[in-house]
Design a protein around this motif. Structure first.
Motif, PDB file in Angstrom:
ATOM      1  N   TYR A 165       0.820  -1.207   0.000  1.00 14.90           N
ATOM      2  CA  TYR A 165       0.000   0.000   0.000  1.00 14.90           C
ATOM      3  C   TYR A 165       0.856   1.261   0.000  1.00 14.90           C
ATOM      4  CZ  TYR A 165      -4.237  -2.712   0.861  1.00 14.90           C
ATOM      5  OH  TYR A 165      -5.298  -3.576   0.743  1.00 14.90           O
ATOM      6  N   TYR A 166       2.010   1.160   0.590  1.00 16.67           N
ATOM      7  CA  TYR A 166       2.912   2.314   0.663  1.00 16.67           C
ATOM      8  C   TYR A 166       3.594   2.552  -0.688  1.00 16.67           C
ATOM      9  CZ  TYR A 166       6.673   5.311   2.426  1.00 16.67           C
ATOM     10  OH  TYR A 166       7.539   6.352   2.646  1.00 16.67           O
ATOM     11  N   GLY A 167       3.626   1.512  -1.508  1.00 14.38           N
ATOM     12  CA  GLY A 167       4.237   1.666  -2.827  1.00 14.38           C
ATOM     13  C   GLY A 167       5.534   0.895  -3.004  1.00 14.38           C
TER      14      GLY A 167
END
Ligand SMILES: [Zn+2]
Length: 247
Positions: free
Chosen positions: A145-147
């Motif tokens: 989700y953070y990338g």
């Protein structure tokens, strides 16, 4: 009187301010991560005393100021009592909240990480999945989700989807057999069952994220991979991670 706003979310951390106040960091559905001041709430009989605690899910009425937000009232929706039952649950849930605080940015839509934290606390309440497994699933998912998602569906070098048997931590994903042999950097062999586990975690809807357990040997390899991947891509040291090592 300024207008009030209703936000729903989980309190990630609480710090005392002045003599009687607290500053809360809340991960909300509507506003992402916000800081909120709760005035007077450390007095034992104050109505906000019980709801200005970490790791609870609440509806909050806040006043949004130009520089600060202030808490007016809160309605506790889920106190997750199990998370505070023993040291192990306290350390793990504190660690998950610390990661959520670190990997979210104020002013951004962070509903994915809020939902992830919620299903993680719910899985801890249910108690069907061992905490060390919950931890590694959570770490892999929050990085996604953070990338910093791990590429586990196709070879990061040629894009092929067959014979994926090597993992390059630095490159952030799997290599097919041919590319792994041709690469000077090499990589780590990954068992098919472990690769499948990671593919499952990185593609399944959140409601089904904590729906499996692993055999000991598969878990150990999975744990080793996530731990190493996390360490290579995240330089920050987490306080609660050090607490977990003492368990
Ligand atoms: Zn390849």
């Amino acid at each position: 009187m300024s207008e009030q706003t209703k936000v729903t979310g989980i309190v990630l951390s609480v710090y005392p301010v002045g003599e009687n106040d607290r500053r809360l960091t809340i991960l909300t559905k509507e506003r992402g991560k916000i800081q909120v001041f709760a005035r007077g709430c450390r007095k034992p009989n104050h109505p906000l005393f019980g709801v200005t605690q970490p790791l609870i899910y609440c509806e909050f009425m806040i006043t949004e100021g130009r520089r600060f937000n202030y808490l007016n009232s809160a309605d506790g929706k889920n106190y997750f009592p199990h998370l505070k039952e023993d040291l192990e649950n306290i350390y793990y849930s504190t660690y998950f909240a610390e990661l959520a605080e670190y990997f979210t940015v104020e002013g951004m839509d962070e509903r994915n990480i809020l939902n992830l934290l919620f299903v993680t606390f719910s899985a801890m309440e249910k108690g069907k999945v061992p905490l060390p497994l919950i931890r590694r699933i959570y770490e892999l998912k929050i990085l996604q989700y953070y990338g910093i998602g791990m590429e586990v569906f196709q070879c990061i070098s040629c894009g092929k989807t067959e014979n994926l048997d090597t993992l390059s931590f630095e490159a952030g994903g799997v290599l097919c057999r041919d590319c792994a042999h041709g690469s000077a950097r090499g990589g780590t062999h990954v068992e098919p069952a472990v690769l499948y586990t990671m593919q499952y975690i990185l593609s399944i809807p959140l409601q089904r994220l904590y729906s499996f357990v692993l055999k000991e040997d598969i878990f150990l390899e999975f744990q080793w991979i996530v731990k190493r991947f996390f360490r290579i891509h995240v330089e920050h040291r987490f306080k609660a991670a050090e607490m977990l090592e003492e368990l």
